[in-house]
Design a protein around this motif. Sequence first.
Motif, mmCIF file in Angstrom:
data_model
loop_
_atom_site.group_PDB
_atom_site.id
_atom_site.type_symbol
_atom_site.label_atom_id
_atom_site.label_comp_id
_atom_site.label_asym_id
_atom_site.label_seq_id
_atom_site.Cartn_x
_atom_site.Cartn_y
_atom_site.Cartn_z
ATOM 1 N N ARG A 113 0.719 -1.260 -0.174
ATOM 2 C CA ARG A 113 0.181 -0.042 -0.022
ATOM 3 C C ARG A 113 0.855 1.364 -0.137
ATOM 4 N NH1 ARG A 113 -3.607 -0.967 4.766
ATOM 5 N NH2 ARG A 113 -2.662 -2.854 4.725
ATOM 6 N N THR A 151 -5.387 1.131 -8.615
ATOM 7 C CA THR A 151 -5.462 2.055 -7.442
ATOM 8 C C THR A 151 -4.903 3.432 -8.072
ATOM 9 O OG1 THR A 151 -5.631 0.509 -5.858
ATOM 10 C CG2 THR A 151 -5.273 2.703 -5.160
ATOM 11 N N ASN A 156 -7.082 4.633 -11.008
ATOM 12 C CA ASN A 156 -8.226 5.137 -10.722
ATOM 13 C C ASN A 156 -8.034 6.637 -10.011
ATOM 14 O OD1 ASN A 156 -9.478 2.883 -11.564
ATOM 15 N ND2 ASN A 156 -9.768 2.159 -9.507
#
Length: 170
Positions: free
Chosen positions: A15, A78, A81
């Motif tokens: 992440r 991610t 987007n």
Amino acid sequence: MTGQRTHTTPRRRQRRTLSALTVVVSAVVLAAGTVPAHAAPAATAATSCAKYVAIMAPGTWETNAAANPTAPVGMLATVGNALKQKYGNDIEVYYPAYAASAFDKGRTYADSKETGKSAINNILTSACATSKFLLSGYSQGADAAGDIAAEIGNGRGVVPAARILGVGLV
């Protein structure tokens, strides 16, 4: 608590890496100077060109040759987007559809990577002549995108280096 190390899980590192990549890619677009952070998305007409094209090359097994290249997939979804949300119609985001296999489905890794390079080059050559590019990739997609970036940087690519705003490989 001196001398103690904190343990970071692979998911947390993942992440953090994706968040960092999003920040870097966004910074590159902003550094290009034409899209203020507060800009409203421009109206889109069938003949309009996006100022920016982000290519998010998926990794091994994250896509296939029949996939829709506009549908977000894989680790870089991610990032793509976030770019689309931030820049709206000023950016087109593509996830090249290619074999994305390794030592299976009757393909070698090298053969699969070549299909990835071909898919990336097809996006580069079919974009509007005025569009600038962000090139990124994850895993096998990073391998293919890195080769494309090296070709472009050495004057052997399908677009001139001046059209590349940044490259991010994970």
